[in-house]
Design an enzyme around this catalytic site. Sequence first.
Site, PDB file in Angstrom:
ATOM      1  N   THR A   3      -2.923  -8.979  10.695  1.00  0.00           N
ATOM      2  CA  THR A   3      -3.851  -8.467   9.680  1.00  0.00           C
ATOM      3  C   THR A   3      -5.116  -9.314   9.680  1.00  0.00           C
ATOM      4  OG1 THR A   3      -4.185  -8.087   7.311  1.00  0.00           O
ATOM      5  CG2 THR A   3      -2.679  -9.850   7.916  1.00  0.00           C
ATOM      6  N   HIS A   9       0.820  -1.210   0.000  1.00  0.00           N
ATOM      7  CA  HIS A   9       0.000   0.000   0.000  1.00  0.00           C
ATOM      8  C   HIS A   9       0.856   1.263   0.000  1.00  0.00           C
ATOM      9  CE1 HIS A   9      -3.496  -2.467   1.938  1.00  0.00           C
ATOM     10  NE2 HIS A   9      -3.274  -2.773   0.665  1.00  0.00           N
TER      11      HIS A   9
END
Length: 523
Positions: A305, A211
């Site tokens: 995550t 990201h």
Amino acid sequence: MPITEVTKTENRQLQNIANILASSQKVVIVTGAGISTNCGIPDFRSEQGLYALIQASYDKASTTTPGLDSICAASNPCDNYRIQPQAHASTLPSNVKGKDLFDARIWKDPIGASVFYRFIASLRKKIRDEVKHTTPTHRFIRTIRDSHKLVRCYTQNIDGLESQLGLSMNLNDGKGNRSRFTKKLRSTPQTATKATHGGSMDGGCEVVPLHGDLAVLRCNLCQQTCGWEERGREATMLKGKAPECFSCATSDQQRRDRGKRGTKIGSLRPNIVLYGEEHPEADAVGTITTHDLSLSPDVLLILGTSLHVHGLKTMVKEFAKCVHARPKEKGKVIFVNLSQPPESTWGDSIDYWISMDCDEWISTLRRHRPDIWHLQTELKARVAKKADPLKSHFSRTMQSKAVNLIDKENRAAAGVQVIVKSPRRSMTVTRPRKGPLGEIDSNSTHQTRDSNQEVEFGDESVIFNSSQSLPTPPPSTHKTDTPGEKRKRARPVEEHDPVTTPTKKARLPASEHVSVMKFLPPK
């Protein structure tokens, strides 16, 4: 196959997982915001996460902003070639959520874009000024790299803390050299520094930022990157405004100086990937991912995550298939997070779910298998000390004395019987006896047998099993004789028939008697 849940109290399962990691050869790691929360960096989806914080900032800005003029103002609003936010109605939904402010549609909303600039600039400033140390999980990733086991670490985080530990996050470094996983190179001494770029131990881009990151700003037009601190860009971002791209402005001015029409000037934005956007270096990420799949990793480790992002889901499933394709079902997928993965989605992909905080699990892992943190050279040294106790015990004493004994001519007439025990076989050796004229006595014997080991020290004989270590010879109480005295004290050996008479060992004086140790190669 259902997911096996492992809690902090299940020591047997934790030991099993620790053994899997210790014996692994190629490890792929996927990380999320959960590995950085102990540094004070908020995650995304919790009550105090980034989504909640940016939503609160947006709600405050939307109720207190008098108009859009202050947000849309630029250094030269009359320039028709300058890209600026459009002052039209917001494209965001009426009930804006924090996740919507990390969506690509935010660039079409002036208030949302201004809030996003301020929020990201403040987050970067907080990380730079307040985060002084990384977490044990970050350091564990470096340990796996130093152990020559790290295939790649894929991270969703934008904080860039891995770079503080010397891990490469530059996609331009490429996929690295696959020969670093060969047996020969894996046994080389480890170092805490990155291998030479292009060398046999080059790991390429060791941490892939899926990201993006907050290290640089990126132009939304020419895609050139630049630093935050130059030309007061950070201060401009903290005011909710987008700095102009210096590269675009320079190109535009050069064309105007030549009497040509000017070009558009892009604005700078944080170098992160929002929902609905394509990664600016998607080709490089795809090349690295394909290369890593071809290496057939044996462990996939997922840390901190919840696996909600669609692109990440697809990538994790591909790696899980590759890991489970290992022969004899040796490949394992380990998921470490406080939230449970949905069984319907991940039941065929994840083998173990460790419901613990990442740093807490790393601490437990270190208790179960501390050798994971040891350097390979240290482990080899420890093994070498225990590999051949027979040789290490007598290498400095008995071997040197044996050589001296063989070289001396006054021992030629004596038959010295020695029993040698190697880890796999034992041997009885009788040195050939010479006659008065130097001929070899036919009664000399050379025989091999399996028995316990017998070693003589002076007038004593000690028999011990091969599993025991050799005894230390007792110190001699005799004075060292001169060569003349030794010849006077030499005792003749009585003749005997090896068939009818039992074999007798020739006894030498205690000061002269030495057991000759001969190390034989294994069968």
